[in-house]
Design a protein around this motif. Structure first.
Motif, PDB file in Angstrom:
ATOM      1  N   VAL A   1     -84.686 -11.885  -5.201  1.00  0.00           N
ATOM      2  CA  VAL A   1     -85.743 -10.922  -5.527  1.00  0.00           C
ATOM      3  C   VAL A   1     -85.408  -9.553  -4.951  1.00  0.00           C
ATOM      4  CG1 VAL A   1     -88.180 -10.342  -5.199  1.00  0.00           C
ATOM      5  CG2 VAL A   1     -87.536 -12.704  -5.710  1.00  0.00           C
ATOM      6  N   ASP A   2     -84.963  -9.517  -3.699  1.00  0.00           N
ATOM      7  CA  ASP A   2     -84.600  -8.250  -3.062  1.00  0.00           C
ATOM      8  C   ASP A   2     -83.387  -7.619  -3.731  1.00  0.00           C
ATOM      9  OD1 ASP A   2     -86.635  -8.518  -1.228  1.00  0.00           O
ATOM     10  OD2 ASP A   2     -85.365  -9.366   0.342  1.00  0.00           O
ATOM     11  N   ARG A   3     -82.397  -8.435  -4.020  1.00  0.00           N
ATOM     12  CA  ARG A   3     -81.128  -7.916  -4.518  1.00  0.00           C
ATOM     13  C   ARG A   3     -81.209  -7.481  -5.981  1.00  0.00           C
ATOM     14  NH1 ARG A   3     -75.435 -10.737  -2.931  1.00  0.00           N
ATOM     15  NH2 ARG A   3     -74.046  -9.206  -3.870  1.00  0.00           N
ATOM     16  N   MET A   4     -81.902  -8.281  -6.802  1.00  0.00           N
ATOM     17  CA  MET A   4     -81.946  -8.024  -8.235  1.00  0.00           C
ATOM     18  C   MET A   4     -83.136  -7.168  -8.640  1.00  0.00           C
ATOM     19  SD  MET A   4     -81.138 -11.963  -9.356  1.00  0.00           S
ATOM     20  CE  MET A   4     -81.636 -11.673 -11.051  1.00  0.00           C
ATOM     21  N   GLY A   5     -84.222  -7.269  -7.879  1.00  0.00           N
ATOM     22  CA  GLY A   5     -85.471  -6.625  -8.268  1.00  0.00           C
ATOM     23  C   GLY A   5     -86.303  -7.558  -9.126  1.00  0.00           C
ATOM     24  N   MET A   6     -87.618  -7.441  -9.021  1.00  0.00           N
ATOM     25  CA  MET A   6     -88.518  -8.343  -9.736  1.00  0.00           C
ATOM     26  C   MET A   6     -88.394  -8.206 -11.252  1.00  0.00           C
ATOM     27  SD  MET A   6     -90.606 -10.820  -9.503  1.00  0.00           S
ATOM     28  CE  MET A   6     -91.253 -10.932  -7.834  1.00  0.00           C
ATOM     29  N   THR A   7     -88.115  -7.015 -11.745  1.00  0.00           N
ATOM     30  CA  THR A   7     -87.997  -6.825 -13.196  1.00  0.00           C
ATOM     31  C   THR A   7     -86.940  -7.747 -13.779  1.00  0.00           C
ATOM     32  OG1 THR A   7     -88.712  -4.523 -13.058  1.00  0.00           O
ATOM     33  CG2 THR A   7     -87.489  -5.170 -15.028  1.00  0.00           C
ATOM     34  N   ARG A   8     -85.757  -7.749 -13.163  1.00  0.00           N
ATOM     35  CA  ARG A   8     -84.679  -8.592 -13.696  1.00  0.00           C
ATOM     36  C   ARG A   8     -84.982 -10.070 -13.488  1.00  0.00           C
ATOM     37  NH1 ARG A   8     -78.576  -8.519 -11.554  1.00  0.00           N
ATOM     38  NH2 ARG A   8     -77.861 -10.408 -12.595  1.00  0.00           N
ATOM     39  N   VAL A   9     -85.576 -10.431 -12.362  1.00  0.00           N
ATOM     40  CA  VAL A   9     -85.930 -11.826 -12.119  1.00  0.00           C
ATOM     41  C   VAL A   9     -86.843 -12.344 -13.231  1.00  0.00           C
ATOM     42  CG1 VAL A   9     -87.283 -13.354 -10.606  1.00  0.00           C
ATOM     43  CG2 VAL A   9     -85.602 -11.784  -9.617  1.00  0.00           C
ATOM     44  N   ILE A  10     -87.860 -11.569 -13.589  1.00  0.00           N
ATOM     45  CA  ILE A  10     -88.808 -12.026 -14.615  1.00  0.00           C
ATOM     46  C   ILE A  10     -88.176 -11.980 -16.005  1.00  0.00           C
ATOM     47  CG2 ILE A  10     -91.053 -11.620 -15.686  1.00  0.00           C
ATOM     48  CD1 ILE A  10     -91.202 -12.855 -12.897  1.00  0.00           C
ATOM     49  N   GLU A  11     -87.378 -10.965 -16.276  1.00  0.00           N
ATOM     50  CA  GLU A  11     -86.681 -10.929 -17.578  1.00  0.00           C
ATOM     51  C   GLU A  11     -85.818 -12.168 -17.764  1.00  0.00           C
ATOM     52  OE1 GLU A  11     -86.239  -6.077 -18.279  1.00  0.00           O
ATOM     53  OE2 GLU A  11     -84.607  -7.207 -17.347  1.00  0.00           O
ATOM     54  N   GLU A  12     -85.072 -12.526 -16.736  1.00  0.00           N
ATOM     55  CA  GLU A  12     -84.214 -13.712 -16.825  1.00  0.00           C
ATOM     56  C   GLU A  12     -85.045 -14.985 -16.948  1.00  0.00           C
ATOM     57  OE1 GLU A  12     -81.282 -13.965 -13.743  1.00  0.00           O
ATOM     58  OE2 GLU A  12     -80.269 -12.119 -14.348  1.00  0.00           O
ATOM     59  N   THR A  13     -86.160 -15.038 -16.215  1.00  0.00           N
ATOM     60  CA  THR A  13     -87.038 -16.208 -16.276  1.00  0.00           C
ATOM     61  C   THR A  13     -87.602 -16.387 -17.680  1.00  0.00           C
ATOM     62  OG1 THR A  13     -87.630 -16.030 -13.939  1.00  0.00           O
ATOM     63  CG2 THR A  13     -89.186 -17.185 -15.367  1.00  0.00           C
ATOM     64  N   ILE A  14     -88.057 -15.291 -18.277  1.00  0.00           N
ATOM     65  CA  ILE A  14     -88.612 -15.349 -19.639  1.00  0.00           C
ATOM     66  C   ILE A  14     -87.554 -15.819 -20.631  1.00  0.00           C
ATOM     67  CG2 ILE A  14     -89.505 -13.933 -21.537  1.00  0.00           C
ATOM     68  CD1 ILE A  14     -90.904 -12.224 -19.314  1.00  0.00           C
ATOM     69  N   ASP A  15     -86.362 -15.246 -20.556  1.00  0.00           N
ATOM     70  CA  ASP A  15     -85.273 -15.645 -21.468  1.00  0.00           C
ATOM     71  C   ASP A  15     -84.923 -17.125 -21.285  1.00  0.00           C
ATOM     72  OD1 ASP A  15     -85.145 -13.088 -22.476  1.00  0.00           O
ATOM     73  OD2 ASP A  15     -83.415 -12.485 -21.279  1.00  0.00           O
ATOM     74  N   TYR A  16     -84.831 -17.532 -20.034  1.00  0.00           N
ATOM     75  CA  TYR A  16     -84.412 -18.901 -19.697  1.00  0.00           C
ATOM     76  C   TYR A  16     -85.417 -19.919 -20.209  1.00  0.00           C
ATOM     77  CZ  TYR A  16     -83.062 -22.806 -16.605  1.00  0.00           C
ATOM     78  OH  TYR A  16     -82.671 -24.021 -16.101  1.00  0.00           O
ATOM     79  N   LEU A  17     -86.718 -19.697 -19.961  1.00  0.00           N
ATOM     80  CA  LEU A  17     -87.734 -20.681 -20.327  1.00  0.00           C
ATOM     81  C   LEU A  17     -88.121 -20.626 -21.802  1.00  0.00           C
ATOM     82  CD1 LEU A  17     -90.060 -20.617 -17.190  1.00  0.00           C
ATOM     83  CD2 LEU A  17     -88.401 -22.378 -17.832  1.00  0.00           C
TER      84      LEU A  17
END
Length: 301
Positions: free
Chosen positions: A200-216
């Motif tokens: 979360v710190d390294r990537m930022g929340m925006t990328r974490v959620i974008e990847e989560t949405i794509d993945y799921l």
């Protein structure tokens, strides 16, 4: 969230999945903080089914082997499973208010009946992947994700008649920063996708959620958000069952839920582990209500 016109609320005022008292008052604290009025202001029809009755054991706790209050947790989980399944049958958005995180054993059991490939976002400082063999405490609130994967006590796994409820490749854990050794091993063995606070710190929340949405979105036909308020830093959410320093900020959490709202990915949600006894003027319940409205589509403009 505009595919739902109705939101159905069910409270589970249970603190039997752990030892510290207080999270049983979480549903009342959220209602007191204006939850229903805030959701209605967004244009939803809201139905509040009240709280599942919780019968505390006559003694301070009961234990079967290493599992604390197993009989009571099983009974409440079965009741919650039925209640949530009934809400799903009405094509309403289920919003479950905890209580400790063991309630997700019942909530996910009920939700799973409506989906063949249910996804789960586990927003939490803890992965809750312990079993009776690995748990340092015997607290069932540290085991629900393992139970939903089909790993754990047979009576807990069989709630709702389907096990496993969720496949490991359909889970994303966000915000983990307190991970027991048995949980670490299980994450590796099962290949579960985890964004610790390092990511979360390294990537930022925006990328974490974008990847989560794509993945799921590529793998699931519905996604349940299981939101433990201890995922947020105790500075912003002090009144939680198991606070852990160094968590996700209030604003990052809003961003995460705003992005999930825009994606229309989430089909059910629960908010758990609010402990008003440890809170400051209902601050954490107010935070939870604000986050619920972000998930349901509230925007700044």
């Amino acid at each position: 969230m505009n595919k739902f016109q109705k939101v159905s609320i069910i409270g589970v005022p249970m603190d039997l999945g752990q030892k510290r008292r207080g999270v049983d008052m979480g549903p009342s604290a959220m209602r007191y903080a204006g939850l229903i009025e805030e959701i209605e202001a967004l244009g939803f029809e809201v139905k509040d089914y009240g709280d599942i009755p919780i019968n505390r054991p006559a003694t301070s706790e009961t234990q079967e082997g290493p599992l604390r209050n197993l009989d009571e947790v099983v009974k409440v989980s079965e009741e919650l499973c039925k209640g949530v399944a009934a809400i799903e049958a009405e094509h309403s958005f289920p919003l479950i208010l905890g209580g400790d995180h063991s309630i997700s054993i019942g909530s996910i059991a009920g939700i799973r009946k409506s989906y063949n490939n249910l996804g789960v976002i586990w927003y939490d400082a803890h992965p809750d992947l312990n079993t009776e063999e690995t748990s340092p405490s015997g607290n069932i609130h540290g085991m629900p994700l393992a139970v939903n994967l089909g790993i754990g006590h047979e009576r807990l796994m069989n709630i709702g008649g389907i096990t496993p409820k969720v496949k490991p490749e359909h889970i994303v854990i966000i915000g983990a920063r307190s991970i027991d050794e048995g949980e670490r091993q299980l994450i590796r063995e099962q290949g579960i996708k985890v964004y610790t606070m390092h990511e979360v710190d390294r990537m930022g929340m925006t990328r974490v959620i974008e990847e989560t949405i794509d993945y799921l979105s590529a793998r699931t036909d519905g996604v349940h958000l299981s939101f433990d308020l201890d995922g947020i830093d105790p500075v912003d959410a002090p009144g939680v069952g198991t606070p852990v320093l160094g968590g996700i900020s209030y604003r990052e959490s809003h961003l995460a839920l705003e992005m999930l709202a825009e994606s229309e990915l989430i089909t059910s949600a629960e908010f758990v582990e609010i402990n008003p006894i440890l809170d400051n003027k209902n601050q954490t319940a107010n935070v939870a209500v604000a986050l619920v409205t972000s998930l349901l589509g509230k925007k700044l403009l």
